[in-house]
Design an enzyme around this catalytic site. Sequence first.
Site, mmCIF file in Angstrom:
data_model
loop_
_atom_site.group_PDB
_atom_site.id
_atom_site.type_symbol
_atom_site.label_atom_id
_atom_site.label_comp_id
_atom_site.label_asym_id
_atom_site.label_seq_id
_atom_site.Cartn_x
_atom_site.Cartn_y
_atom_site.Cartn_z
ATOM 1 N N ARG A 116 76.379 -18.684 45.271
ATOM 2 C CA ARG A 116 77.345 -19.087 46.380
ATOM 3 C C ARG A 116 77.882 -20.477 46.170
ATOM 4 N N SER A 117 76.980 -21.538 45.640
ATOM 5 C CA SER A 117 77.254 -22.859 45.336
ATOM 6 C C SER A 117 78.464 -22.882 44.413
ATOM 7 N N LEU A 146 81.643 -36.570 45.638
ATOM 8 C CA LEU A 146 81.781 -37.573 46.661
ATOM 9 C C LEU A 146 80.431 -38.529 46.649
ATOM 10 N N THR A 147 79.309 -37.725 46.566
ATOM 11 C CA THR A 147 78.034 -38.656 46.529
ATOM 12 C C THR A 147 77.686 -39.381 45.427
ATOM 13 N N ARG A 172 51.764 -2.493 51.105
ATOM 14 C CA ARG A 172 50.456 -3.370 50.827
ATOM 15 C C ARG A 172 49.380 -3.091 51.667
ATOM 16 N N GLN A 224 48.981 -6.787 63.977
ATOM 17 C CA GLN A 224 49.713 -7.576 64.967
ATOM 18 C C GLN A 224 50.186 -9.228 64.377
ATOM 19 N N LEU A 228 53.968 -12.432 51.274
ATOM 20 C CA LEU A 228 53.552 -11.970 50.062
ATOM 21 C C LEU A 228 52.568 -11.987 49.349
ATOM 22 N N GLU A 263 75.477 -30.859 51.460
ATOM 23 C CA GLU A 263 76.601 -30.889 52.760
ATOM 24 C C GLU A 263 76.080 -31.027 54.063
ATOM 25 N N PHE A 311 73.969 -43.042 64.396
ATOM 26 C CA PHE A 311 73.849 -42.830 62.961
ATOM 27 C C PHE A 311 73.153 -44.379 62.369
HETATM 28 P P1 TGC Z 1 82.734 -40.829 61.598
HETATM 29 O O1 TGC Z 1 83.014 -41.750 62.802
HETATM 30 O O2 TGC Z 1 81.870 -39.551 61.879
HETATM 31 O O3 TGC Z 1 84.147 -40.355 61.044
HETATM 32 C C1 TGC Z 1 85.528 -40.745 61.025
HETATM 33 C C2 TGC Z 1 86.281 -39.853 61.708
HETATM 34 O O4 TGC Z 1 86.325 -38.685 60.931
HETATM 35 C C3 TGC Z 1 86.099 -37.685 61.960
HETATM 36 N N1 TGC Z 1 85.156 -36.831 61.576
HETATM 37 C C4 TGC Z 1 85.615 -35.501 61.143
HETATM 38 N N2 TGC Z 1 86.755 -34.824 61.063
HETATM 39 C C5 TGC Z 1 86.812 -33.479 60.587
HETATM 40 N N3 TGC Z 1 85.710 -32.975 60.124
HETATM 41 C C6 TGC Z 1 84.596 -33.657 60.199
HETATM 42 N N4 TGC Z 1 83.456 -32.862 59.757
HETATM 43 C C7 TGC Z 1 84.346 -34.831 60.634
HETATM 44 N N5 TGC Z 1 83.372 -35.776 60.862
HETATM 45 C C8 TGC Z 1 83.869 -36.727 61.278
HETATM 46 C C9 TGC Z 1 85.723 -38.535 63.173
HETATM 47 O O5 TGC Z 1 85.853 -37.672 64.546
HETATM 48 C C10 TGC Z 1 86.247 -39.761 63.126
HETATM 49 O O6 TGC Z 1 87.689 -39.615 63.444
HETATM 50 P P2 TGC Z 1 88.185 -40.830 64.398
HETATM 51 O O7 TGC Z 1 89.795 -40.186 64.658
HETATM 52 O O8 TGC Z 1 87.479 -40.745 65.489
HETATM 53 O O9 TGC Z 1 88.412 -41.982 63.554
HETATM 54 O O10 TGC Z 1 82.224 -41.682 60.532
HETATM 55 P P3 TGC Z 1 82.121 -41.408 58.883
HETATM 56 O O11 TGC Z 1 83.314 -41.296 58.439
HETATM 57 O O12 TGC Z 1 81.087 -42.506 58.322
HETATM 58 O O13 TGC Z 1 80.860 -40.099 58.776
HETATM 59 C C11 TGC Z 1 79.642 -40.055 59.079
HETATM 60 C C12 TGC Z 1 78.883 -38.665 58.873
HETATM 61 C C13 TGC Z 1 77.486 -39.009 58.895
HETATM 62 C C14 TGC Z 1 79.420 -37.653 59.792
HETATM 63 C C15 TGC Z 1 79.488 -38.454 57.532
HETATM 64 O O14 TGC Z 1 79.467 -39.528 56.545
HETATM 65 C C16 TGC Z 1 78.911 -37.132 56.862
HETATM 66 O O15 TGC Z 1 78.997 -35.916 56.946
HETATM 67 N N6 TGC Z 1 77.705 -37.433 55.900
HETATM 68 C C17 TGC Z 1 77.046 -36.303 55.148
HETATM 69 C C18 TGC Z 1 77.492 -36.537 53.659
HETATM 70 C C19 TGC Z 1 77.886 -35.178 52.910
HETATM 71 O O16 TGC Z 1 77.886 -34.064 53.770
HETATM 72 N N7 TGC Z 1 77.976 -35.030 51.921
HETATM 73 C C20 TGC Z 1 78.250 -33.929 51.100
HETATM 74 C C21 TGC Z 1 78.702 -33.963 49.862
HETATM 75 S S1 TGC Z 1 79.161 -32.514 48.939
HETATM 76 C C22 TGC Z 1 78.083 -31.493 48.745
HETATM 77 O O17 TGC Z 1 76.900 -31.926 49.179
HETATM 78 C C23 TGC Z 1 78.207 -30.169 47.919
HETATM 79 S S2 TGC Z 1 76.812 -29.417 47.842
HETATM 80 C C24 TGC Z 1 77.402 -28.152 46.682
HETATM 81 C C25 TGC Z 1 77.727 -26.890 47.856
HETATM 82 O O18 TGC Z 1 78.520 -27.193 48.819
HETATM 83 O O19 TGC Z 1 77.566 -25.913 47.340
HETATM 84 P P1 FAD Z 2 69.763 -39.606 51.700
HETATM 85 O O1 FAD Z 2 70.979 -39.849 52.281
HETATM 86 O O2 FAD Z 2 69.040 -40.743 50.984
HETATM 87 O O3 FAD Z 2 68.715 -39.194 52.782
HETATM 88 C C1 FAD Z 2 67.228 -39.164 52.654
HETATM 89 C C2 FAD Z 2 66.697 -38.884 53.859
HETATM 90 O O4 FAD Z 2 66.756 -39.909 54.877
HETATM 91 C C3 FAD Z 2 67.218 -37.491 54.344
HETATM 92 O O5 FAD Z 2 65.946 -36.651 55.178
HETATM 93 C C4 FAD Z 2 68.179 -37.975 55.548
HETATM 94 O O6 FAD Z 2 68.297 -36.929 56.573
HETATM 95 C C5 FAD Z 2 67.245 -39.384 56.067
HETATM 96 N N1 FAD Z 2 68.253 -40.105 56.754
HETATM 97 C C6 FAD Z 2 69.499 -40.828 56.064
HETATM 98 N N2 FAD Z 2 70.205 -41.481 56.975
HETATM 99 C C7 FAD Z 2 69.636 -41.215 58.321
HETATM 100 C C8 FAD Z 2 69.858 -41.668 59.522
HETATM 101 N N3 FAD Z 2 70.862 -42.577 59.845
HETATM 102 N N4 FAD Z 2 68.992 -41.265 60.442
HETATM 103 C C9 FAD Z 2 67.958 -40.531 60.315
HETATM 104 N N5 FAD Z 2 67.932 -39.985 58.829
HETATM 105 C C10 FAD Z 2 68.439 -40.490 57.891
HETATM 106 N N6 FAD Z 2 77.358 -34.115 46.242
HETATM 107 C C11 FAD Z 2 78.728 -34.083 46.018
HETATM 108 O O7 FAD Z 2 79.042 -35.123 46.355
HETATM 109 N N7 FAD Z 2 78.902 -33.108 45.325
HETATM 110 C C12 FAD Z 2 78.316 -31.899 45.026
HETATM 111 O O8 FAD Z 2 78.806 -30.973 44.243
HETATM 112 C C13 FAD Z 2 76.933 -32.030 45.317
HETATM 113 N N8 FAD Z 2 76.050 -30.996 44.971
HETATM 114 C C14 FAD Z 2 74.731 -31.072 45.104
HETATM 115 C C15 FAD Z 2 73.828 -30.109 44.573
HETATM 116 C C16 FAD Z 2 72.532 -30.508 44.776
HETATM 117 C C17 FAD Z 2 71.521 -29.596 44.172
HETATM 118 C C18 FAD Z 2 72.037 -31.392 45.546
HETATM 119 C C19 FAD Z 2 70.503 -31.580 45.804
HETATM 120 C C20 FAD Z 2 72.718 -32.321 46.034
HETATM 121 C C21 FAD Z 2 74.058 -32.302 45.881
HETATM 122 N N9 FAD Z 2 75.233 -32.984 46.451
HETATM 123 C C22 FAD Z 2 76.571 -33.059 45.825
HETATM 124 C C23 FAD Z 2 74.741 -34.280 47.111
HETATM 125 C C24 FAD Z 2 74.215 -34.056 48.594
HETATM 126 O O9 FAD Z 2 75.184 -33.938 49.390
HETATM 127 C C25 FAD Z 2 73.309 -35.017 49.275
HETATM 128 O O10 FAD Z 2 72.176 -34.988 48.407
HETATM 129 C C26 FAD Z 2 73.051 -35.170 50.580
HETATM 130 O O11 FAD Z 2 74.172 -35.527 51.205
HETATM 131 C C27 FAD Z 2 71.828 -36.160 51.156
HETATM 132 O O12 FAD Z 2 72.120 -37.489 50.252
HETATM 133 P P2 FAD Z 2 71.039 -38.186 49.763
HETATM 134 O O13 FAD Z 2 70.182 -37.318 48.701
HETATM 135 O O14 FAD Z 2 71.346 -39.375 48.993
HETATM 136 O O15 FAD Z 2 69.755 -38.381 50.615
#
Ligand code: TGC
Ligand code: FAD
Length: 389
Positions: free
Chosen positions: A94-95, A135-136, A272, A283, A342, A367, A387
């Site tokens: 899926r990823s 992104l990360t 099993r 239960q 299991l 994500e 945050f």
């Molecule tokens: P924040 O103040 O939250 O946002 C700024 C503006 O953006 C708006 N907004 C969004 N709009 C659309 N969709 C969303 N999900 C939105 N989240 C926020 C928000 O309303 C604001 O708008 P405005 O008009 O008020 O200015 O601040 P921030 O930009 O610093 O975001 C904070 C936070 C924690 C929500 C964000 O940084 C976050 O989501 N962090 C998590 C990082 C993350 O998910 N990384 C993923 C990397 S990719 C990956 O992991 C791929 S894994 C492989 C796979 O998918 O299978």
């Molecule tokens: P951190 O941000 O360091 O977090 C560590 C711990 O601290 C977590 O428990 C978190 O919830 C907690 N924490 C952090 N801040 C706070 C707060 N303010 N309050 C309370 N708790 C907090 N990224 C991409 O961009 N592209 C990809 O394709 C992608 N693929 C991935 C594949 C795998 C297998 C993995 C493991 C990760 C992947 N990622 C990808 C990255 C992924 O999105 C990050 O790992 C994730 O967003 C968390 O970031 P971090 O690992 O740096 O953890």
Amino acid sequence: MEAYRGIDLLGIEAELTDEERQVRDAVREFVEREALPLIPQHFREGTFPMELAARMAELGLFGAHIEGYGCAGLGPVAYGVAMRELERGDSALRSFCSVQSSLAMTAVWLHGSEEQRQHWLPRMAAGEAIGAFALTEAEHGSDPSRMETRAERTASGWRLSGGKFWITNASVAALMVVWAATAEGIRGFIVEDGLPGVRVEPIHNKLSLRMSLTGAVGFDGVELAEDALLPGTKGLVSALECLNHARLGIAWGVTGAAAACLHETLEYAKGRVQFSRPIAAYQLVQAKLADMHTQLAAAQLLALQASRNKATGRLHYSHISAAKHHNAQTALDIARTCRDLLGGAGVLDDFATMRHMVNLEAVNTYEGTRHMHQLILGRHITGISAFDG
Ligand code: TGC
Ligand code: FAD
């Protein structure tokens, strides 16, 4: 073992349209016949079965939610059902598809110029070009707004410097959508494979998502043409808009992984015998099975309603956060309980449950971790951002 028919306590499947059922059956058959026979060995070896990419393209899975450009144009529920069936095989399957479709293709579709869309989307839909989404960074995961990767304007385009970490599909990507800080804020760039100064190093020592190809990527003053910029990107929100697609797919996907664990555990528990009866007759075991079926049904309903909201234009990103964090945690809890039921057999890779369990650890983190989604919801509910403390 009985043929897999999903786990559907509340009869939700009966509500699927013909198109959604067709998608379910086609992807389920693909997973059953073509993917599952390959998965255990690839998981053990930490490799991805790249031969499946062409079949996933034939099934219309890449960019399935996009209209035109050679994409299938499926509705949100059909897309979710497809992710669920893929993840029933393995979260890495899926990823692979999520990163291609929901992240890389969505970035080009939402934020690219018409030329960029015409150039990349048909090739990506056909599986000829695989995409990654960078992104990360090693030091900036949950808070990508503080990213250090920078793109600076030059006479002919841009110069990109920095590094990304945890990038799925990086080692097989023909293009990476790279997010970088610029003088105008965070913007997205298409970085093509083979450009001088781009380094990809595979991360081999994962204990979760072993079948997924994950890499660290370095950019040493990479020269990009002007048209590498995705012109529609305007700050981190543009990346978050792509994450919305992927997070909803995950909310569905993890219900497939959980259902796979439950299906195999139920069959096992009925067969099993310990003490005088099958363990399913006790239960304590029935209470666990009842709770897990109920929790899975709640997860299925959350994903379904969020996708219905998307179809009717009523989806807010807080709905996605609710579905992603609840469903990933629920699936992980179910997988851990199934592993327990299991017994010793559950640590063998004859069973899929422990593979799903360790995969779901990463799915719960990527994500947006559970905490991030709780904080997004907390802000939505209270109007107060927590945050930073
Ligand atoms: P924040 O103040 O939250 O946002 C700024 C503006 O953006 C708006 N907004 C969004 N709009 C659309 N969709 C969303 N999900 C939105 N989240 C926020 C928000 O309303 C604001 O708008 P405005 O008009 O008020 O200015 O601040 P921030 O930009 O610093 O975001 C904070 C936070 C924690 C929500 C964000 O940084 C976050 O989501 N962090 C998590 C990082 C993350 O998910 N990384 C993923 C990397 S990719 C990956 O992991 C791929 S894994 C492989 C796979 O998918 O299978
Ligand atoms: P951190 O941000 O360091 O977090 C560590 C711990 O601290 C977590 O428990 C978190 O919830 C907690 N924490 C952090 N801040 C706070 C707060 N303010 N309050 C309370 N708790 C907090 N990224 C991409 O961009 N592209 C990809 O394709 C992608 N693929 C991935 C594949 C795998 C297998 C993995 C493991 C990760 C992947 N990622 C990808 C990255 C992924 O999105 C990050 O790992 C994730 O967003 C968390 O970031 P971090 O690992 O740096 O953890």
